[in-house]
Design a protein around this motif. Structure first.
Motif, PDB file in Angstrom:
ATOM      1  N   UNK A  84       0.817  -1.216   0.000  1.00 36.22           N
ATOM      2  CA  UNK A  84       0.000   0.000   0.000  1.00 36.22           C
ATOM      3  C   UNK A  84       0.853   1.270   0.000  1.00 36.22           C
ATOM      4  N   UNK A  85       1.906   1.307   0.806  1.00 41.04           N
ATOM      5  CA  UNK A  85       2.734   2.517   0.894  1.00 41.04           C
ATOM      6  C   UNK A  85       3.459   2.799  -0.420  1.00 41.04           C
ATOM      7  N   UNK A  86       3.922   1.765  -1.066  1.00 42.40           N
ATOM      8  CA  UNK A  86       4.595   1.943  -2.354  1.00 42.40           C
ATOM      9  C   UNK A  86       3.615   2.427  -3.414  1.00 42.40           C
ATOM     10  N   UNK A  87       2.398   1.901  -3.373  1.00 42.71           N
ATOM     11  CA  UNK A  87       1.376   2.334  -4.327  1.00 42.71           C
ATOM     12  C   UNK A  87       1.027   3.800  -4.097  1.00 42.71           C
ATOM     13  N   UNK A  88       0.906   4.213  -2.839  1.00 44.53           N
ATOM     14  CA  UNK A  88       0.628   5.625  -2.534  1.00 44.53           C
ATOM     15  C   UNK A  88       1.751   6.525  -3.038  1.00 44.53           C
ATOM     16  N   UNK A  89       2.980   6.104  -2.828  1.00 41.09           N
ATOM     17  CA  UNK A  89       4.132   6.867  -3.322  1.00 41.09           C
ATOM     18  C   UNK A  89       4.113   6.925  -4.851  1.00 41.09           C
ATOM     19  N   UNK A  90       3.772   5.816  -5.476  1.00 43.18           N
ATOM     20  CA  UNK A  90       3.669   5.774  -6.940  1.00 43.18           C
ATOM     21  C   UNK A  90       2.608   6.744  -7.441  1.00 43.18           C
TER      22      UNK A  90
END
Length: 200
Positions: A84-90
């Motif tokens: 989830x955190x990587x997707x938000x950063x993306x």
């Protein structure tokens, strides 16, 4: 060409039939929106396989780039591989650049396709200017609304051109790209209509 046409048609049917089955089960038409980038990936693979590997022209490169960038617009494809955190950063940092690349790829495809089917340089520049004007008046690119409806509009225009073209000037390579444009437009139209219906 026939294989690509079957894959695009089948993908659009799957997307629509899933939405219809949800309508009969839940009472609301909801297509599998997270499946859309994977269908675009299917379009890209089918396009690359159906066209000759020996013949890489500018139109094929633009079309491949546009389809590849469409896969990464939004979070659905990235969600499969990252947390989830990587997707938000993306979504905050990378996805706006991917969207700009997708828009530029689409403009390149439209210009090169218009030029290739014989509209000439200046007549081919008219659609590009129209796209640029639409995006310049768009208040917000975050929801991709203008971009989606521009794709739908140009798919319809090229569909009409292909249907009204009795001379047979449009070659197989160009018909493949028009078919891909129509497939992307159908999936996008279904998604946009779902958002509009669910909003009311």
């Amino acid at each position: 060409m026939e294989r690509l046409q079957k894959i695009v048609t089948l993908s659009c049917l799957i997307y629509t039939l899933y939405g219809l089955s949800s309508f009969f089960q839940l009472g609301t038409f909801v297509p599998p929106i997270p499946l859309k980038p994977f269908l675009f990936l299917t379009f890209l693979i089918a396009y690359l396989v159906s066209s000759s590997f020996k013949e890489f022209n500018l139109l094929k490169i633009f079309t491949s780039f546009w389809l590849l960038s469409l896969i990464f617009v939004g979070q659905y494809f990235v969600e499969v591989f990252f947390d989830y955190q990587t997707v938000e950063c993306y979504l905050r940092n990378v996805e706006p650049l991917v969207l700009i690349g997708s828009v530029l790829g689409f403009i390149s495809v439209i210009f090169k396709l218009s030029y290739t089917i014989g509209l000439g340089f200046f007549k081919s520049a008219i659609p590009v200017l129209g796209i640029v004007l639409l995006f310049s008046f768009s208040p917000n690119l975050d929801d991709h609304l203008v971009y989606d409806f521009v794709i739908i509009a140009f798919a319809f225009i090229f569909y009409l051109y292909d249907c009204l073209n009795q001379v047979g000037i449009v070659e197989t390579k160009q018909k493949e790209i028009i078919l891909l444009l129509q497939g992307v437009a159908v999936l996008t139209f279904i998604e946009r209509m779902t958002y509009i219906v669910l909003a009311y």
